[in-house]
Motif scaffolding. Sequence first.
Motif, PDB file in Angstrom:
ATOM      1  N   ILE A 169       0.786  -1.210   0.053  1.00 21.69           N
ATOM      2  CA  ILE A 169      -0.192   0.020  -0.053  1.00 21.69           C
ATOM      3  C   ILE A 169       0.977   1.193   0.079  1.00 21.69           C
ATOM      4  CG2 ILE A 169      -1.798   1.153   1.266  1.00 21.69           C
ATOM      5  CD1 ILE A 169      -2.486  -1.601   2.754  1.00 21.69           C
ATOM      6  N   TYR A 179      -2.543   0.360  -4.153  1.00 25.54           N
ATOM      7  CA  TYR A 179      -2.210  -1.239  -3.995  1.00 25.54           C
ATOM      8  C   TYR A 179      -1.684  -1.627  -5.186  1.00 25.54           C
ATOM      9  CZ  TYR A 179      -5.834  -0.490  -0.222  1.00 25.54           C
ATOM     10  OH  TYR A 179      -6.474  -0.278   0.814  1.00 25.54           O
ATOM     11  N   GLU A 190      -7.526   1.884  -5.188  1.00 19.62           N
ATOM     12  CA  GLU A 190      -8.518   0.678  -4.543  1.00 19.62           C
ATOM     13  C   GLU A 190      -9.471   0.154  -5.309  1.00 19.62           C
ATOM     14  OE1 GLU A 190     -11.278  -0.171  -0.623  1.00 19.62           O
ATOM     15  OE2 GLU A 190      -9.542   1.377  -0.414  1.00 19.62           O
ATOM     16  N   ARG A 202      -7.320  -8.580  -2.086  1.00 20.05           N
ATOM     17  CA  ARG A 202      -6.707  -7.417  -1.496  1.00 20.05           C
ATOM     18  C   ARG A 202      -6.577  -7.844  -0.078  1.00 20.05           C
ATOM     19  NH1 ARG A 202      -8.743  -3.113   0.621  1.00 20.05           N
ATOM     20  NH2 ARG A 202     -10.891  -3.386  -0.377  1.00 20.05           N
ATOM     21  N   GLU A 206      -2.835  -8.261   1.878  1.00 21.92           N
ATOM     22  CA  GLU A 206      -2.608  -7.453   3.093  1.00 21.92           C
ATOM     23  C   GLU A 206      -2.088  -8.461   4.300  1.00 21.92           C
ATOM     24  OE1 GLU A 206      -5.202  -4.405   4.085  1.00 21.92           O
ATOM     25  OE2 GLU A 206      -5.888  -4.052   2.138  1.00 21.92           O
TER      26      GLU A 206
END
Length: 224
Positions: A169, A179, A190, A202, A206
């Motif tokens: 990010i 991203y 995003e 996503r 993360e």
Amino acid sequence: MKKLLLFAALTATLTGCSYPAYDTLYYTDFIRYANSGIFVSSITDYAGSPYVAMGDIAIQAFDSGDFNTASLDPQQVLDKVVVAAKQKGANGIIGYSSHYTPGSKYSRGYWYASGVAVHFETMPTIPSDINISAAQGKNIYPIEYLDTQKAEITQQTVDYLIANKMRFIEWTPTDGDLYFDIAEKQHIPEKEFDEKYGDDTRYAIEMMYKDAKKAQRKAKRNQE
């Protein structure tokens, strides 16, 4: 006089060996799994929601690293149990419990968790006044919940970011959070990322990226 000196010495010794009181709070969130179609509870009485008991499920999760350092928390342990239950086709875990055994000089600490994997005919309802965000039930799930294509994208992205010392990010004052897109090798908004890969991908990236960075830092500390 000798008795007084002995009493004073004993009192000083006991005072010096005393330990301050402290609390350790563990909170394991069951509601976070609701959006993924699995119900988790520590109780077993669900007569109003018929179910089929598929089998007992248990996990013994050992810490890594130093013997006196807990590398797992109870939520991560439950995440592992949820993954295993869903892989068996269950949509619920009841009678869930977990317990942590600290490590010693000669052994690692570990969590032991168990429950009954069940299939509810009608899922128990969650009261409407309990708010569940869209992110809950997604950002905690590992790669096992993604289809093959998304799982490959997730793994490739994390491997590339770690190898090239990049962040997943990036923030900009004009576009906000961006991203990393493994196909374009650049960060994108995003909305664009989710339309292309899905928000579940996503969230998985993360989580895996954070775990990879944590493992990287720990390995570096062990080498020093």
